[in-house]
Structures are given as structure tokens and as C-alpha cells.
Write an enzyme that holds these catalytic residues in place. Sequence first.
Site, PDB file in Angstrom:
ATOM      1  CE  LYS A  44     -41.255  52.470  81.817  1.00 10.86           C
ATOM      2  NZ  LYS A  44     -42.628  52.697  82.336  1.00 10.86           N
ATOM      3  CD  GLU A 185     -43.690  49.724  83.807  1.00 10.49           C
ATOM      4  OE1 GLU A 185     -44.017  49.874  82.620  1.00 10.49           O
ATOM      5  OE2 GLU A 185     -43.978  50.535  84.705  1.00 10.49           O
TER       6      GLU A 185
END
Length: 330
Positions: A44, A185
Amino acid sequence: MARGTSKKTPQVPPSDLMPARIEPCVAMLVDKPPEGPDWAFEVKWDGYRLAVHVAPGRVRIITRGGYDWTSRFPSIAAESQQLGHATMILDGEAVVLDDKGRSDFGLLQRALGRKPSMHDPSEIFFFAFDLLYLDGRDLRRLPLLERRRLLEPIVAGRDGVVRLSEEVEADGEEFFRIACEHGLEGIVAKHRGRPYHSGRRPDWLKIKCARRDSFVIVGYEPSTVPGAVGRLLLAARKGEGLVYVGGCGTGWTYQESMKLRELLDEICTDQPAVALRRKGAVFTRPVLVAEAEYRAWTQDGKLRHPSFKGLREIADDPGVFDLSTRWPRK
């Protein structure tokens, strides 16, 4: 030629008009990765979602909110014209990488900012993860597996600013654990067999290592340091209005705090956007959005230990936390 027969004209497939803009597919937030061979996994990225539109003699770079930011990404625009195709639309994320190779939204904002930064726009990479249009053909109706098959020869193996967002062949749970251990993340899971649908869909899922969401800035409390911000006052959507969800007082440098104060003082208002009385607070029009990382929600619906991660305009961030549709996890 035999009587009664006629020569048939070859049937040429009609060209699909190149869309001026495609509303992006947005991943749904879930607590854990899905299982099974139908799912592909990627890192991500923590940056700006962009669509790169390539046409003869022209490139347009469009943000998630529909703004033309071509001038802000000159290196990406220039390299996109050299990918060997007359027309195409790439879907991906613009990022700046830290010294450990992790995308960092704060570094990206500084690279795009007007003030001097250790990072300049030439250090902004574009990681392409989908191909929506290619040489007169709209690819959105194809499954992800086919779109990736067409994308990879175009951008795989490049060491310039336009690169491929690699799919990771791994068990979802194991990949998520490793991603979190390395300070990423989170991860994204995408169903290989689904076409491209605009909007928030269960075809794409995001699993975050830490809770991170967008909240509307409705004011601030001044710092004891002159000219700086002490705490941002944050709100979430609820129905047609906004609800106060707490203050955020960490995550910025002194210089960033001064800049925040300058921006917020330009949008002050005497009419608070939320029902809140707080001595010394300065209220602002709800036009800016703060990305905040936090541990959990309190029992009374406030953010626990929020930390500021970046700033956006509300028009370019439709993903503001909505209490009407998302139940805060304690």
C-alpha cells in the site's frame, strides 16, 4: 466469383474513445487479508493517487479528485511519453521514498511544496498498478489479470521515475505481517478476475498496519510558541454535517506548525462547523483535511493518540471518515 456471393469487407473493431477522466477504483478497508488464489497482493503506497493520460503530443496527470496536476509532476509527464504507446491511461500512486525505501506522504508534500526541501519533484516516483486504456482500447472491462498482463511489459524493469507496483506472490497474512514489521503503511489485495469498477468496491481491499484516516480540520488551538499551532481540531462526517472527534497535537516540525498556522489563519470563521465550545480555540472553514494516524477510538467517540501525517484539500479527498457508514473500532 460464384453468382449470389459477394466479397465481405473485413470487420475492424471500433476504437474506444479515450475517456477524459475515469473515477478511480477505491479499496475498502478491512481488518485482515482475504484468502485464496484469486487474490493478488501489493504494497500500500503512501502518496497521491494519480491517473496518467498519455495522448499524441500531450500528457495529463489527473488527481483522485479530478484536478489537473500535470505541472506538478513534470518528470512523470515527460517519461510517460517515452513508454512506447501513443495512447494509454495508467492508474497508480506518486510517492517519495525514505532512506529505507518506504513511501512517505510527508516527504512527498515537501517535495511538491513551495519552500526549500531536501527532496525535489525529480525524486517523485510513479508506481503504476493498473492499465485502463491502451492504443484505442478501453481495458476496464477486462479482468485484472489481463490488465496486468498488458501493463507489465510497458513499465516492468524500469529504473526511471515511472515504475511497476509489483504483485507479491505470498500468503496474505504472512505478507501483511512482514509489511508491518518493515514499517510499511499496509497492503492492498485485488481480485484477479474482476473488471475495473469506479468507486469504493470489495474487488480491492486495503489492510492497514496502523489506523490512518482523513478528518476535516475545523479549527486549532494556538501553541505557547508564538505563531505556531498547538492542536488541530478534527471532525468526521455524519450525515450532512460534521462531528468533532478530538484534537491532534503531534506529528509536525516547528516549521510545519508555523506553515499550518499561516494556512489556517487565512480561513478563520466566526461560525464553527461543529458544536464545540473551547476557550482560546480559533475556528476555521471546513475546507482542509488532515490525515491522522491513531491507535483507536475512545468510548465517547474521540481519536486516541492521533498523530498528524499530512494535509489535503477537502475537494481532493472524498475519503473523509464518515460516522454514518463506518463504525469506529475501539
